[in-house]
Design an enzyme around this catalytic site. Structure first.
Site, PDB file in Angstrom:
ATOM      1  N   ASP A   1       0.926  -1.375  -0.049  1.00 50.40           N
ATOM      2  CA  ASP A   1       0.132  -0.208  -0.069  1.00 50.40           C
ATOM      3  C   ASP A   1       0.914   1.444  -0.021  1.00 50.40           C
ATOM      4  OD1 ASP A   1      -2.483   1.262  -0.064  1.00 50.40           O
ATOM      5  OD2 ASP A   1      -3.326  -0.162   1.534  1.00 50.40           O
TER       6      ASP A   1
ATOM      7  N   ASP B   1     -10.305   3.345  -4.260  1.00 50.40           N
ATOM      8  CA  ASP B   1     -10.871   1.924  -3.510  1.00 50.40           C
ATOM      9  C   ASP B   1     -12.492   1.785  -4.078  1.00 50.40           C
ATOM     10  OD1 ASP B   1      -8.654   1.811  -2.000  1.00 50.40           O
ATOM     11  OD2 ASP B   1      -9.700   1.774  -0.102  1.00 50.40           O
TER      12      ASP B   1
END
Ligand SMILES: *[C@@H]1O[C@H](CO)[C@@H](O)[C@H](O)[C@H]1NC(C)=O
Ligand SMILES: *[C@@H]1O[C@H](CO)[C@@H](O)[C@H](O)[C@H]1NC(C)=O
Ligand SMILES: *[C@@H]1O[C@H](CO)[C@@H](O)[C@H](O)[C@H]1NC(C)=O
Ligand SMILES: *[C@@H]1O[C@H](CO)[C@@H](O)[C@H](O)[C@H]1NC(C)=O
Length: 541
Positions: free
Chosen positions: A154, A218
């Site tokens: 990430d 997302d």
């Protein structure tokens, strides 16, 4: 990790030359990840249950064989030797034991970390889980020693310990550093680049940095149809980058979660599969409806996803507010086509085979498995609200390809009014921008041929108005087209890239109202927003 803020990014050109040749992810990875169902509240019990669930439901035999961690498993401080730690609250028996359990089921085990000072979390950056920045070599070695087969990496706190989300971090170098650290372990570890699409990872070339790269912010939680629309538009300019060993990652699946109807979940799965996205189930497997399970277990769509050719579907045509047509080739010479019903109601949808280059073809419905026999010119079926057709087309007979006469936007023949202005892109390309909000672009002297009537138009444009958040037109812009002053028709044009110098060629629109002869006009406008910048329009001969 969830980021809901609008942004406007500069393009970071990363001019390295890399070759990620780790022999992994020759087809898109498949498995389970907790994030969409459990965000960062992930416990060992959930991971064990999910691993067992993949086996009990037979999902492992269909290819779902990675059991991956996401945020929340990590410790918050390193051990005395500077090594990575796990949360003893969340993972009481420890990561090596969990990894062994996963492997004992015949599954692969995936770790999650972050290329920053701390990792992402679901509480706005206050959790301060460990990140791997500066510890790449030792962390990669630790993950390998724990039996990791996959690393999702990430991008929070990428620049310093106070900046939770930075939109212009040195992501390329961070990901290259970890790629090389993973390679040094000699353990095969698939590398999943998760930097939410910033800095255009498909062009780093991230295809040589990761086995997959997230293309967008997302998908959730929460899931929504609007999120799918945003991601589908964002994929449009980069479908050509999907290939064996390197995939556009459209994000974890929402199949089985609330927020999407079953038809929407079916569209989501069919599109993700045909786009060759990694397919990670991200729902509570102990609480899955039969309908959702059936979607996830569709062997025909899984075969499309795992097709050895590794080519993504590409955007073919959008009938604004009605339906989209995407298609791409499969290894056996056939074609997969996904047709999405954008309408909020179930309706009769007509798929025009010419939109994928055929006049006729043999078709199989990949959702039901039924053979549809030979389709000639078109296929009409009732499709649920936001549902889709997913077709495999064989023995396609090519349709005659239209030819076009092109008219550049930035020529003295045209009328630019109300602020519309030319913009030089480079030494060969000049476009017309600031169209909309009162600005109009009128192409003059358009040849309607000897009979006029309805003409197929083909637009070449630039739209780099990309976004993290859902807007009125997420990762797209509206333009209205009027022929000879007639009723304007709306086009909903996806982004063509993340910078204002990447052209999309061939956005098609059929327009009535042409007169015979050379005195036709085509006007582009938008009363309430800017359109894309236009390079040229082609008029079918
Ligand atoms: C962290 O980075 C941000 C963005 O570059 C910067 O504005 C901020 O001042 C930095 N903070 C520290 C403590 O260095
Ligand atoms: C579907 O409904 C939403 C919410 O009311 C609306 O914004 C959207 O324009 C509708 N879509 C179509 C294609 O009519
Ligand atoms: C203007 O239009 C005429 C007629 O279509 C064409 O011959 C000419 O090349 C155009 N001029 C420019 C600068 O595009
Ligand atoms: C100008 O931009 C176009 C569109 O991106 C590109 O195809 C072309 O190669 C560029 N030409 C030059 C000279 O850079």
């Amino acid at each position: 990790m969830l980021l809901w803020s609008s942004l406007f990014l500069g393009l970071a050109i990363f001019s390295g030359s890399f070759a990620l040749d780790n022999g992994l992810a020759l087809t898109p990875p498949m498995g389970w990840n907790p994030y969409n169902a459990f965000s960062c509240d992930t416990t060992e019990a959930q991971y064990r249950a999910a691993a067992q669930g993949l086996v009990n439901l037979g999902l492992n035999t269909l290819g779902y064989n990675y059991l991956n961690l996401d945020c929340g498993w990590q410790g918050k401080s390193r051990n005395a030797a500077g090594g990575f730690t796990w949360s003893t609250t969340m993972i009481p028996s420890g990561i090596p034991a969990l990894s062994s359990f996963v492997h004992s089921l015949g599954l692969k085990f995936g770790i999650y970390s972050d290329g920053g000072v701390y990792a992402c979390d679901f509480v706005g950056g206050s959790a301060h889980y460990l990140g791997s920045l500066g510890y790449e070599i030792s962390d990669a070695a630790t993950f390998a020693s724990w039996g990791a087969d996959y690393l999702k990496y990430d991008n929070c706190y990428a620049v310093n310990a106070t900046d939770f989300v930075d939109y212009n971090p040195p992501v390329s170098t961070h990901y290259v550093t970890m790629r090389d650290a993973l390679a040094a372990t000699k353990r095969p570890i698939a590398f999943s680049v998760c930097e939410w699409g910033v800095q255009d990872p498909a062009r780093w070339p991230a295809s040589a940095v990761g086995n997959s790269w997230r293309i967008s912010n997302d998908i959730g939680p929460p899931a929504s149809w609007d999120n799918l629309f945003r991601i589908i538009n964002q994929l449009m300019p980069i479908t050509q980058f999907a290939k064996q060993g390197g995939w556009n990652d459209l994000d974890l699946l929402e199949v089985g979660n609330s927020g999407l109807t079953i038809d929407e979940q079916q569209t989501h799965f069919a599109f993700w599969a045909a786009a060759k996205s990694p397919l990670f189930i991200s729902t509570d497997l102990s609480d899955l409806s039969t309908q959702a399970l059936d979607i996830l277990k569709n062997r025909r769509l899984i075969a499309v996803n795992q097709d050895p050719l590794g080519a993504s579907i590409a955007f073919k045509r959008r009938y604004t507010n009605d339906h989209d047509v995407w298609a791409g080739p499969l290894a056996d010479g056939s074609t997969v086509a996904i047709i999405i019903n954008w309408q909020n109601a179930s309706k009769s949808v007509t798929f025009d085979l010419a939109d994928v280059g055929f006049s006729s073809a043999q078709a199989v419905d990949l959702i039901t498995g039924l053979s549809l026999g030979e389709l000639r010119r078109s296929y009409t079926a009732n499709v649920g609200a936001h549902g889709s057709m997913a077709l495999k087309l064989d023995s396609g007979v090519p349709a005659p390809a239209p030819t076009f006469t092109f008219y550049n936007a930035a020529t003295s023949n045209n009328t630019l009014a109300g602020g519309a202005a030319t913009r030089v892109v480079n030494s060969t390309i000049t476009v017309v921008g600031f169209v909309g909000q009162g600005g109009t672009l009128t192409f003059n002297n358009i040849d309607g041929g000897s009979s006029g009537g309805t003409k197929l138009l083909s637009f070449d444009y630039i739209n780099a108005d990309y976004t993290f958040s859902n807007t009125a037109c997420s990762n797209c812009r509206y333009a209205f087209v009027s022929v000879n002053g007639g009723t304007p028709v709306e086009m909903q044009m996806p982004i063509s890239g993340q910078s204002w110098d990447i052209i999309y060629s061939g956005y098609l629109l059929s327009m009535p109202g042409f007169k015979p002869g050379k005195a036709n006009t085509i006007q582009i406008s938008n009363p309430s927003a800017f359109t894309p910048d236009f390079y040229r329009v082609g008029v079918a001969n």
